[in-house]
Design a protein around this motif. Structure first.
Motif, PDB file in Angstrom:
ATOM      1  N   THR A  92       0.793  -1.338   0.009  1.00 23.21           N
ATOM      2  CA  THR A  92       0.087   0.033   0.095  1.00 23.21           C
ATOM      3  C   THR A  92       1.009   1.382  -0.027  1.00 23.21           C
ATOM      4  N   GLY A  93       0.271   2.240  -0.525  1.00 19.20           N
ATOM      5  CA  GLY A  93       1.260   3.592  -0.242  1.00 19.20           C
ATOM      6  C   GLY A  93       0.335   4.753  -0.270  1.00 19.20           C
ATOM      7  N   SER A  94       0.890   5.855   0.138  1.00 15.56           N
ATOM      8  CA  SER A  94       0.361   7.319   0.068  1.00 15.56           C
ATOM      9  C   SER A  94       1.392   8.282  -0.630  1.00 15.56           C
ATOM     10  N   ASP A  95       0.665   9.411  -1.004  1.00 16.53           N
ATOM     11  CA  ASP A  95       1.396  10.521  -1.553  1.00 16.53           C
ATOM     12  C   ASP A  95       0.492  11.782  -1.862  1.00 16.53           C
ATOM     13  N   ASP A  96       1.362  12.851  -1.841  1.00 14.68           N
ATOM     14  CA  ASP A  96       0.453  14.197  -1.717  1.00 14.68           C
ATOM     15  C   ASP A  96       0.366  14.615  -3.030  1.00 14.68           C
ATOM     16  N   VAL A  97       1.412  13.997  -4.199  1.00 15.14           N
ATOM     17  CA  VAL A  97       1.230  14.206  -5.516  1.00 15.14           C
ATOM     18  C   VAL A  97       1.932  13.201  -6.269  1.00 15.14           C
ATOM     19  N   ILE A  98       1.299  12.478  -7.450  1.00 15.68           N
ATOM     20  CA  ILE A  98       1.812  11.389  -8.308  1.00 15.68           C
ATOM     21  C   ILE A  98       1.924  11.922  -9.480  1.00 15.68           C
ATOM     22  N   PHE A  99       3.188  12.058 -10.052  1.00 13.07           N
ATOM     23  CA  PHE A  99       3.250  12.250 -11.858  1.00 13.07           C
ATOM     24  C   PHE A  99       3.497  11.125 -12.611  1.00 13.07           C
ATOM     25  N   GLU A 100       3.212  11.615 -13.858  1.00 14.84           N
ATOM     26  CA  GLU A 100       3.588  10.251 -14.620  1.00 14.84           C
ATOM     27  C   GLU A 100       5.075  10.120 -14.916  1.00 14.84           C
ATOM     28  N   PRO A 101       5.550   9.181 -15.279  1.00 14.77           N
ATOM     29  CA  PRO A 101       4.989   7.933 -15.484  1.00 14.77           C
ATOM     30  C   PRO A 101       4.484   6.972 -13.996  1.00 14.77           C
ATOM     31  N   SER A 102       5.065   7.362 -12.916  1.00 16.48           N
ATOM     32  CA  SER A 102       4.656   6.716 -11.826  1.00 16.48           C
ATOM     33  C   SER A 102       3.364   6.341 -11.590  1.00 16.48           C
ATOM     34  N   LYS A 103       2.608   7.288 -11.863  1.00 13.92           N
ATOM     35  CA  LYS A 103       0.884   7.182 -11.777  1.00 13.92           C
ATOM     36  C   LYS A 103       0.435   6.172 -12.691  1.00 13.92           C
ATOM     37  N   SER A 104       0.534   5.933 -13.843  1.00  7.29           N
ATOM     38  CA  SER A 104       0.145   4.804 -14.685  1.00  7.29           C
ATOM     39  C   SER A 104       0.618   3.531 -14.229  1.00  7.29           C
ATOM     40  N   ARG A 105       2.097   3.389 -14.226  1.00  5.10           N
ATOM     41  CA  ARG A 105       2.829   2.266 -13.615  1.00  5.10           C
ATOM     42  C   ARG A 105       2.181   1.805 -12.399  1.00  5.10           C
TER      43      ARG A 105
END
Length: 451
Positions: A28-41
Protein backbone atom coordinates in the motif's frame (compact mmCIF):
# COMPACT_ATOMS: atom_id res chain seq x y z
CA UNK A 1 4.84 -9.26 4.05
CA UNK A 2 2.66 -6.15 4.25
CA UNK A 3 4.63 -3.01 3.37
CA UNK A 4 3.35 0.59 3.30
CA UNK A 5 5.20 3.26 1.29
CA UNK A 6 5.12 6.84 2.55
CA UNK A 7 5.72 8.90 -0.64
CA UNK A 8 5.14 6.02 -3.07
CA UNK A 9 5.10 8.25 -6.16
CA UNK A 10 8.83 8.98 -6.36
CA UNK A 11 10.88 7.58 -9.24
CA UNK A 12 12.87 5.22 -7.01
CA UNK A 13 10.06 4.52 -4.55
CA UNK A 14 7.42 3.45 -7.04
CA UNK A 15 9.92 1.14 -8.74
CA UNK A 16 10.69 -0.54 -5.41
CA UNK A 17 6.94 -0.87 -4.77
CA UNK A 18 6.51 -2.56 -8.16
CA UNK A 19 9.46 -4.89 -7.50
CA UNK A 20 8.09 -5.99 -4.12
CA UNK A 21 4.60 -6.44 -5.58
CA UNK A 22 6.14 -8.71 -8.23
CA UNK A 23 7.81 -10.64 -5.42
CA UNK A 24 4.41 -11.30 -3.83
CA UNK A 25 4.41 -8.68 -1.08
CA UNK A 26 1.20 -6.86 -0.15
CA UNK A 27 1.84 -3.18 -0.97
CA UNK A 28 0.00 0.00 0.00
CA UNK A 29 1.14 3.59 -0.26
CA UNK A 30 0.41 7.30 0.03
CA UNK A 31 1.61 10.53 -1.54
CA UNK A 32 0.45 14.12 -1.85
CA UNK A 33 1.22 14.26 -5.58
CA UNK A 34 2.00 11.53 -8.14
CA UNK A 35 3.22 12.40 -11.63
CA UNK A 36 3.61 10.31 -14.78
CA UNK A 37 5.00 7.76 -15.45
CA UNK A 38 4.75 6.69 -11.78
CA UNK A 39 0.98 7.18 -11.79
CA UNK A 40 0.21 4.90 -14.75
CA UNK A 41 2.71 2.26 -13.69
CA UNK A 42 1.28 2.04 -10.16
CA UNK A 43 -2.27 2.05 -11.51
CA UNK A 44 -1.52 -0.83 -13.87
CA UNK A 45 -0.60 -3.03 -10.89
CA UNK A 46 -3.44 -1.81 -8.65
CA UNK A 47 -1.05 0.08 -6.36
CA UNK A 48 -2.14 3.66 -7.04
CA UNK A 49 -3.57 5.27 -3.88
CA UNK A 50 -7.31 5.98 -4.22
CA UNK A 51 -6.84 9.52 -2.91
CA UNK A 52 -3.81 11.78 -2.78
CA UNK A 53 -2.70 12.98 0.64
CA UNK A 54 -1.58 11.51 3.94
CA UNK A 55 -3.91 9.23 5.92
CA UNK A 56 -2.67 8.18 9.39
CA UNK A 57 -5.51 5.65 9.58
CA UNK A 58 -3.65 3.58 6.95
CA UNK A 59 -0.91 2.98 9.52
CA UNK A 60 -2.00 -0.05 11.54
CA UNK A 61 -0.29 -2.72 13.64
CA UNK A 62 -0.76 -5.39 10.99
CA UNK A 63 1.86 -3.71 8.76
CA UNK A 64 5.25 -5.44 8.79
CA UNK A 65 7.21 -2.34 7.79
CA UNK A 66 7.12 1.21 6.47
CA UNK A 67 9.39 2.42 3.65
CA UNK A 68 9.93 6.17 3.93
CA UNK A 69 10.72 8.27 0.86
CA UNK A 70 12.80 11.46 0.73
CA UNK A 71 9.79 13.44 -0.50
CA UNK A 72 8.05 13.07 2.88
CA UNK A 73 8.69 15.57 5.69
CA UNK A 74 9.84 14.61 9.22
CA UNK A 75 6.42 15.71 10.56
CA UNK A 76 4.47 13.61 8.03
CA UNK A 77 1.28 12.44 9.82
CA UNK A 78 1.67 8.83 8.62
CA UNK A 79 5.30 8.78 9.78
CA UNK A 80 4.35 10.19 13.20
CA UNK A 81 1.66 7.49 13.56
CA UNK A 82 4.14 4.74 12.59
CA UNK A 83 6.65 6.04 15.15
CA UNK A 84 3.92 6.24 17.78
CA UNK A 85 2.79 2.62 17.43
CA UNK A 86 6.32 1.25 16.88
CA UNK A 87 6.23 -0.10 13.31
CA UNK A 88 9.67 -0.76 11.79
CA UNK A 89 10.59 2.13 9.48
CA UNK A 90 13.14 1.68 6.69
CA UNK A 91 14.68 4.21 4.36
CA UNK A 92 14.86 3.13 0.71
CA UNK A 93 18.56 2.05 0.91
CA UNK A 94 18.08 0.36 4.31
CA UNK A 95 15.34 -1.81 2.87
CA UNK A 96 17.44 -2.69 -0.18
CA UNK A 97 20.21 -3.82 2.18
CA UNK A 98 17.72 -5.96 4.12
CA UNK A 99 16.69 -7.58 0.83
CA UNK A 100 20.30 -8.28 -0.18
CA UNK A 101 22.28 -8.97 3.00
CA UNK A 102 22.79 -12.63 2.03
CA UNK A 103 23.76 -11.79 -1.57
CA UNK A 104 26.99 -10.52 -3.12
CA UNK A 105 26.42 -6.76 -3.20
CA UNK A 106 28.03 -4.84 -6.07
CA UNK A 107 27.79 -1.06 -5.53
CA UNK A 108 28.62 1.50 -8.22
CA UNK A 109 29.50 4.89 -6.67
CA UNK A 110 30.80 8.23 -7.92
CA UNK A 111 29.68 11.79 -8.57
CA UNK A 112 29.20 11.00 -12.25
CA UNK A 113 28.95 7.93 -14.48
CA UNK A 114 27.29 5.61 -11.99
CA UNK A 115 23.97 5.26 -13.87
CA UNK A 116 25.80 4.65 -17.15
CA UNK A 117 28.18 2.09 -15.62
CA UNK A 118 25.33 0.27 -13.86
CA UNK A 119 23.37 0.29 -17.14
CA UNK A 120 26.36 -1.12 -19.05
CA UNK A 121 26.78 -3.94 -16.54
CA UNK A 122 23.09 -4.85 -16.66
CA UNK A 123 23.09 -4.71 -20.48
CA UNK A 124 26.01 -7.15 -20.67
CA UNK A 125 24.50 -9.53 -18.11
CA UNK A 126 21.11 -9.50 -19.84
CA UNK A 127 22.79 -10.10 -23.21
CA UNK A 128 24.42 -13.24 -21.79
CA UNK A 129 21.26 -14.26 -19.86
CA UNK A 130 22.93 -13.95 -16.46
CA UNK A 131 20.23 -13.30 -13.84
CA UNK A 132 20.96 -10.73 -11.11
CA UNK A 133 18.97 -8.49 -8.79
CA UNK A 134 19.47 -4.77 -9.36
CA UNK A 135 18.60 -1.16 -8.60
CA UNK A 136 19.50 1.50 -11.15
CA UNK A 137 18.66 5.21 -11.30
CA UNK A 138 17.18 5.34 -14.82
CA UNK A 139 14.61 3.44 -16.84
CA UNK A 140 16.62 1.11 -19.09
CA UNK A 141 15.65 -0.16 -22.50
CA UNK A 142 14.65 -3.81 -22.22
CA UNK A 143 14.03 -3.66 -18.45
CA UNK A 144 10.52 -3.33 -17.01
CA UNK A 145 11.51 -1.67 -13.75
CA UNK A 146 14.47 0.16 -12.20
CA UNK A 147 14.43 -2.31 -9.28
CA UNK A 148 14.41 -6.12 -9.47
CA UNK A 149 14.49 -8.34 -6.37
CA UNK A 150 14.35 -12.13 -6.03
CA UNK A 151 15.06 -14.77 -3.41
CA UNK A 152 17.26 -16.81 -5.75
CA UNK A 153 19.84 -14.57 -7.49
CA UNK A 154 23.35 -14.54 -6.01
CA UNK A 155 24.35 -11.01 -7.06
CA UNK A 156 22.68 -7.63 -6.68
CA UNK A 157 23.93 -4.59 -8.63
CA UNK A 158 23.21 -1.32 -6.80
CA UNK A 159 23.70 2.20 -8.05
CA UNK A 160 25.22 3.94 -5.03
CA UNK A 161 23.87 7.47 -4.69
CA UNK A 162 25.58 9.84 -2.24
CA UNK A 163 22.37 11.78 -1.58
CA UNK A 164 20.50 11.44 1.73
CA UNK A 165 18.58 8.28 2.69
CA UNK A 166 15.37 9.70 4.19
CA UNK A 167 13.97 12.72 6.07
CA UNK A 168 14.89 11.04 9.37
CA UNK A 169 18.13 9.37 8.22
CA UNK A 170 20.63 11.94 6.98
CA UNK A 171 23.25 9.38 5.93
CA UNK A 172 24.11 9.14 2.22
CA UNK A 173 22.39 6.14 0.62
CA UNK A 174 25.62 4.42 -0.43
CA UNK A 175 26.83 4.23 3.18
CA UNK A 176 24.15 1.64 3.94
CA UNK A 177 24.83 -1.05 1.33
CA UNK A 178 28.10 -2.55 2.70
CA UNK A 179 29.39 -3.72 -0.69
CA UNK A 180 31.41 -6.87 -1.30
CA UNK A 181 32.49 -5.42 -4.65
CA UNK A 182 32.55 -1.66 -5.26
CA UNK A 183 33.41 0.79 -8.00
CA UNK A 184 34.24 4.49 -7.68
CA UNK A 185 34.09 6.46 -10.94
CA UNK A 186 34.79 10.07 -9.97
CA UNK A 187 34.54 12.72 -7.28
CA UNK A 188 33.35 16.21 -8.19
CA UNK A 189 31.61 18.39 -5.62
CA UNK A 190 27.81 18.33 -5.84
CA UNK A 191 24.72 18.58 -3.57
CA UNK A 192 26.03 21.68 -1.78
CA UNK A 193 22.71 22.07 0.04
CA UNK A 194 23.68 18.92 1.97
CA UNK A 195 27.48 18.95 1.75
CA UNK A 196 28.41 22.61 2.20
CA UNK A 197 32.16 22.18 1.68
CA UNK A 198 34.24 20.21 -0.79
CA UNK A 199 36.01 18.43 2.10
CA UNK A 200 32.71 17.40 3.64
CA UNK A 201 31.60 15.98 0.28
CA UNK A 202 34.83 14.02 -0.27
CA UNK A 203 34.54 12.58 3.24
CA UNK A 204 31.36 10.73 2.16
CA UNK A 205 33.40 8.76 -0.38
CA UNK A 206 36.04 7.94 2.23
CA UNK A 207 33.28 6.48 4.42
CA UNK A 208 31.97 4.54 1.38
CA UNK A 209 35.37 2.95 0.69
CA UNK A 210 35.76 2.06 4.37
CA UNK A 211 32.27 0.46 4.34
CA UNK A 212 33.32 -2.23 1.84
CA UNK A 213 33.31 -5.63 3.56
CA UNK A 214 36.74 -6.82 4.68
CA UNK A 215 38.32 -8.95 1.97
CA UNK A 216 36.14 -7.28 -0.66
CA UNK A 217 37.38 -5.25 -3.62
CA UNK A 218 37.12 -1.85 -5.25
CA UNK A 219 37.69 -0.90 -8.86
CA UNK A 220 38.47 2.80 -9.15
CA UNK A 221 39.10 5.35 -11.88
CA UNK A 222 42.80 6.02 -11.36
CA UNK A 223 42.66 8.97 -13.80
CA UNK A 224 40.63 10.90 -11.21
CA UNK A 225 43.22 12.24 -8.75
CA UNK A 226 40.75 12.60 -5.88
CA UNK A 227 39.37 9.08 -6.37
CA UNK A 228 42.90 7.64 -6.43
CA UNK A 229 43.84 9.56 -3.27
CA UNK A 230 40.72 8.47 -1.37
CA UNK A 231 40.99 4.80 -2.34
CA UNK A 232 44.72 4.47 -1.86
CA UNK A 233 44.59 6.21 1.54
CA UNK A 234 41.98 3.78 2.89
CA UNK A 235 43.29 1.27 5.42
CA UNK A 236 40.35 -1.06 4.81
CA UNK A 237 41.79 -4.55 4.00
CA UNK A 238 40.35 -4.81 0.48
CA UNK A 239 41.71 -5.38 -3.03
CA UNK A 240 42.21 -2.10 -4.89
CA UNK A 241 42.17 -2.33 -8.68
CA UNK A 242 42.56 0.81 -10.80
CA UNK A 243 41.20 1.25 -14.30
CA UNK A 244 41.90 3.76 -17.09
CA UNK A 245 40.24 4.95 -20.30
CA UNK A 246 40.93 2.33 -22.99
CA UNK A 247 42.44 3.21 -26.35
CA UNK A 248 39.97 4.33 -29.00
CA UNK A 249 39.78 6.38 -32.18
CA UNK A 250 37.03 8.39 -33.86
CA UNK A 251 36.69 7.99 -37.65
CA UNK A 252 33.94 9.69 -39.65
CA UNK A 253 31.78 10.23 -36.58
CA UNK A 254 32.17 6.60 -35.43
CA UNK A 255 33.99 5.62 -32.23
CA UNK A 256 36.17 2.52 -32.50
CA UNK A 257 37.33 0.78 -29.33
CA UNK A 258 40.64 -1.10 -29.30
CA UNK A 259 40.11 -4.72 -28.20
CA UNK A 260 42.46 -7.76 -28.29
CA UNK A 261 40.91 -8.55 -31.70
CA UNK A 262 41.49 -5.06 -33.10
CA UNK A 263 39.27 -1.97 -33.34
CA UNK A 264 35.54 -2.56 -32.74
CA UNK A 265 32.76 -0.04 -33.53
CA UNK A 266 30.61 0.89 -30.55
CA UNK A 267 27.43 2.95 -30.27
CA UNK A 268 28.42 5.19 -27.35
CA UNK A 269 31.06 7.92 -27.56
CA UNK A 270 33.11 10.31 -25.45
CA UNK A 271 36.19 9.80 -23.29
CA UNK A 272 34.06 9.75 -20.12
CA UNK A 273 31.86 6.97 -21.54
CA UNK A 274 34.89 4.92 -22.60
CA UNK A 275 36.23 5.35 -19.07
CA UNK A 276 32.86 4.13 -17.73
CA UNK A 277 33.12 1.13 -20.06
CA UNK A 278 36.50 0.18 -18.58
CA UNK A 279 34.99 0.16 -15.10
CA UNK A 280 31.96 -1.85 -16.22
CA UNK A 281 34.26 -4.46 -17.81
CA UNK A 282 36.01 -5.08 -14.50
CA UNK A 283 32.74 -5.55 -12.64
CA UNK A 284 31.41 -7.94 -15.28
CA UNK A 285 34.62 -9.95 -15.02
CA UNK A 286 34.16 -10.21 -11.23
CA UNK A 287 30.68 -11.62 -11.91
CA UNK A 288 32.06 -14.19 -14.36
CA UNK A 289 31.85 -12.63 -17.84
CA UNK A 290 35.09 -13.07 -19.77
CA UNK A 291 36.64 -10.25 -21.79
CA UNK A 292 35.59 -11.51 -25.21
CA UNK A 293 31.97 -11.95 -24.12
CA UNK A 294 31.99 -8.46 -22.57
CA UNK A 295 33.07 -6.84 -25.86
CA UNK A 296 30.48 -8.80 -27.84
CA UNK A 297 27.70 -7.52 -25.58
CA UNK A 298 28.87 -3.93 -25.08
CA UNK A 299 29.00 -3.34 -28.86
CA UNK A 300 25.19 -3.14 -28.79
CA UNK A 301 24.90 -0.81 -25.77
CA UNK A 302 23.40 2.50 -26.93
CA UNK A 303 23.47 4.44 -23.64
CA UNK A 304 21.47 5.04 -20.49
CA UNK A 305 18.23 7.02 -20.69
CA UNK A 306 18.79 10.81 -20.70
CA UNK A 307 22.56 10.32 -20.95
CA UNK A 308 23.71 11.61 -24.35
CA UNK A 309 20.39 10.48 -25.78
CA UNK A 310 19.98 11.22 -29.47
CA UNK A 311 16.51 12.76 -29.83
CA UNK A 312 16.64 13.95 -33.44
CA UNK A 313 18.78 13.57 -36.54
CA UNK A 314 18.22 15.07 -39.97
CA UNK A 315 20.77 15.31 -42.78
CA UNK A 316 23.44 17.56 -41.26
CA UNK A 317 21.77 18.16 -37.89
CA UNK A 318 21.94 15.93 -34.82
CA UNK A 319 20.38 16.74 -31.43
CA UNK A 320 21.36 15.19 -28.11
CA UNK A 321 19.64 15.54 -24.76
CA UNK A 322 21.65 14.95 -21.62
CA UNK A 323 20.91 15.01 -17.90
CA UNK A 324 24.24 16.79 -17.30
CA UNK A 325 24.03 19.69 -14.87
CA UNK A 326 27.03 19.54 -12.51
CA UNK A 327 30.24 21.23 -13.79
CA UNK A 328 32.21 18.01 -14.33
CA UNK A 329 29.35 16.38 -16.26
CA UNK A 330 28.76 19.46 -18.42
CA UNK A 331 32.46 19.65 -19.29
CA UNK A 332 32.78 15.93 -20.10
CA UNK A 333 29.57 15.81 -22.16
CA UNK A 334 30.38 18.93 -24.20
CA UNK A 335 33.91 17.65 -24.90
CA UNK A 336 32.53 14.26 -25.95
CA UNK A 337 30.19 15.77 -28.54
CA UNK A 338 32.97 17.99 -29.94
CA UNK A 339 35.33 15.01 -30.25
CA UNK A 340 32.66 12.97 -32.03
CA UNK A 341 31.62 15.80 -34.39
CA UNK A 342 34.86 17.64 -35.15
CA UNK A 343 33.58 18.95 -38.50
CA UNK A 344 30.32 20.35 -37.16
CA UNK A 345 29.39 23.37 -35.09
CA UNK A 346 28.79 22.16 -31.54
CA UNK A 347 25.97 24.24 -30.04
CA UNK A 348 25.56 23.67 -26.28
CA UNK A 349 22.49 24.81 -24.32
CA UNK A 350 22.75 24.41 -20.57
CA UNK A 351 19.94 24.97 -18.09
CA UNK A 352 21.03 25.83 -14.54
CA UNK A 353 18.24 24.08 -12.68
CA UNK A 354 19.54 22.35 -9.53
CA UNK A 355 20.06 23.82 -6.08
CA UNK A 356 23.85 23.66 -6.49
CA UNK A 357 23.95 25.19 -9.98
CA UNK A 358 21.80 28.16 -8.90
CA UNK A 359 23.97 28.94 -5.88
CA UNK A 360 26.01 32.10 -6.40
CA UNK A 361 29.00 30.69 -4.49
CA UNK A 362 29.00 27.35 -6.36
CA UNK A 363 28.69 28.97 -9.81
CA UNK A 364 32.44 29.54 -10.11
CA UNK A 365 32.87 25.74 -10.33
CA UNK A 366 31.53 26.07 -13.91
CA UNK A 367 34.62 27.90 -15.16
CA UNK A 368 35.57 26.42 -18.56
CA UNK A 369 32.74 23.85 -18.51
CA UNK A 370 31.40 24.95 -21.92
CA UNK A 371 34.76 25.71 -23.59
CA UNK A 372 34.55 22.76 -26.00
CA UNK A 373 31.37 24.14 -27.59
CA UNK A 374 31.54 26.47 -30.61
CA UNK A 375 28.34 28.24 -29.44
CA UNK A 376 27.11 28.24 -25.86
CA UNK A 377 23.87 29.33 -24.21
CA UNK A 378 22.92 29.25 -20.53
CA UNK A 379 19.28 29.40 -19.47
CA UNK A 380 18.05 29.80 -15.92
CA UNK A 381 14.79 30.83 -14.34
CA UNK A 382 14.88 33.59 -11.68
CA UNK A 383 11.58 32.06 -10.52
CA UNK A 384 13.35 28.75 -9.80
CA UNK A 385 15.91 30.66 -7.73
CA UNK A 386 13.05 32.17 -5.70
CA UNK A 387 11.35 28.78 -5.22
CA UNK A 388 14.61 27.33 -3.88
CA UNK A 389 14.88 30.40 -1.59
CA UNK A 390 18.36 31.22 -2.85
CA UNK A 391 19.97 34.62 -3.22
CA UNK A 392 19.27 36.15 -6.63
CA UNK A 393 21.77 35.24 -9.35
CA UNK A 394 22.55 37.88 -11.97
CA UNK A 395 23.45 37.42 -15.62
CA UNK A 396 26.75 39.15 -14.82
CA UNK A 397 27.56 36.50 -12.20
CA UNK A 398 26.86 33.73 -14.71
CA UNK A 399 28.99 35.37 -17.39
CA UNK A 400 31.80 35.79 -14.84
CA UNK A 401 31.49 32.15 -13.71
CA UNK A 402 31.78 30.54 -17.14
CA UNK A 403 34.60 32.86 -18.28
CA UNK A 404 33.38 32.89 -21.87
CA UNK A 405 33.01 36.22 -23.71
CA UNK A 406 30.48 35.02 -26.29
CA UNK A 407 28.18 33.24 -23.80
CA UNK A 408 24.47 33.91 -24.50
CA UNK A 409 22.27 34.03 -21.39
CA UNK A 410 18.47 33.74 -21.22
CA UNK A 411 16.14 34.01 -18.24
CA UNK A 412 12.81 34.09 -20.09
CA UNK A 413 11.52 30.68 -21.31
CA UNK A 414 9.63 32.15 -24.28
CA UNK A 415 12.64 34.21 -25.40
CA UNK A 416 14.89 31.15 -25.12
CA UNK A 417 12.46 29.03 -27.14
CA UNK A 418 12.19 31.72 -29.83
CA UNK A 419 15.98 31.94 -29.99
CA UNK A 420 16.41 28.16 -30.22
CA UNK A 421 13.76 27.74 -32.94
CA UNK A 422 15.31 30.59 -34.98
CA UNK A 423 18.79 29.06 -35.15
CA UNK A 424 20.21 27.67 -38.38
CA UNK A 425 21.19 24.15 -37.32
CA UNK A 426 22.74 23.04 -40.60
CA UNK A 427 26.01 21.16 -40.02
CA UNK A 428 25.38 21.37 -36.26
CA UNK A 429 25.48 19.04 -33.29
CA UNK A 430 23.05 20.52 -30.76
CA UNK A 431 23.43 19.51 -27.13
CA UNK A 432 20.58 20.22 -24.69
CA UNK A 433 21.86 19.74 -21.12
CA UNK A 434 19.39 19.95 -18.26
CA UNK A 435 17.69 18.05 -15.47
CA UNK A 436 14.64 20.23 -16.24
CA UNK A 437 12.92 21.43 -19.43
CA UNK A 438 14.07 25.04 -19.95
CA UNK A 439 10.96 26.48 -18.34
CA UNK A 440 8.54 24.41 -20.44
CA UNK A 441 10.25 23.58 -23.74
CA UNK A 442 8.25 20.92 -25.61
CA UNK A 443 10.94 18.52 -26.85
CA UNK A 444 8.48 16.71 -29.16
CA UNK A 445 7.61 20.03 -30.80
CA UNK A 446 11.29 20.80 -31.21
CA UNK A 447 11.92 17.39 -32.80
CA UNK A 448 9.16 18.14 -35.32
CA UNK A 449 10.76 21.53 -35.98
CA UNK A 450 14.09 19.84 -36.80
CA UNK A 451 12.39 17.60 -39.33
Amino acid sequence: MRIHFIAIGGSAMHNLALALHAKGYEITGSDDVIFEPSKSRLEAKGLLPTNVGWFPEKITNDLDAIILGMHAKPDNPELLKAQEIGITIYSYPEFLYEQSKYKTRVVIGGSHGKTTITSMILHVLKYHEIEVDYMVGAQLEGFDTMVHLTEDNDFIILEGDEYLSSPIDRRPKFHLYKPNIALLSGIAWDHINVFPTYENYVEQFQIFVDSITKGGSINYNEEDAEVARVVEASENPIRKIGYRTPEYIVENGQTLLLTPDGYMPIEIFGKHNLNNLAGAKWICQHIGVDEEDFYEAIATFSGASKRLEKIAEHEMTVVYKDFAHSPSKVKATTAAVKEQYTNRTVFACLELHTYSSLNAEFLKEYKGALDAADKAVVFYSPHAVQIKQLDAVSEAQIAEAFQRDDLVIYTNPDAFKEYLFSQNLENTALLLMSSGNYGGLDFDEFQQHIH
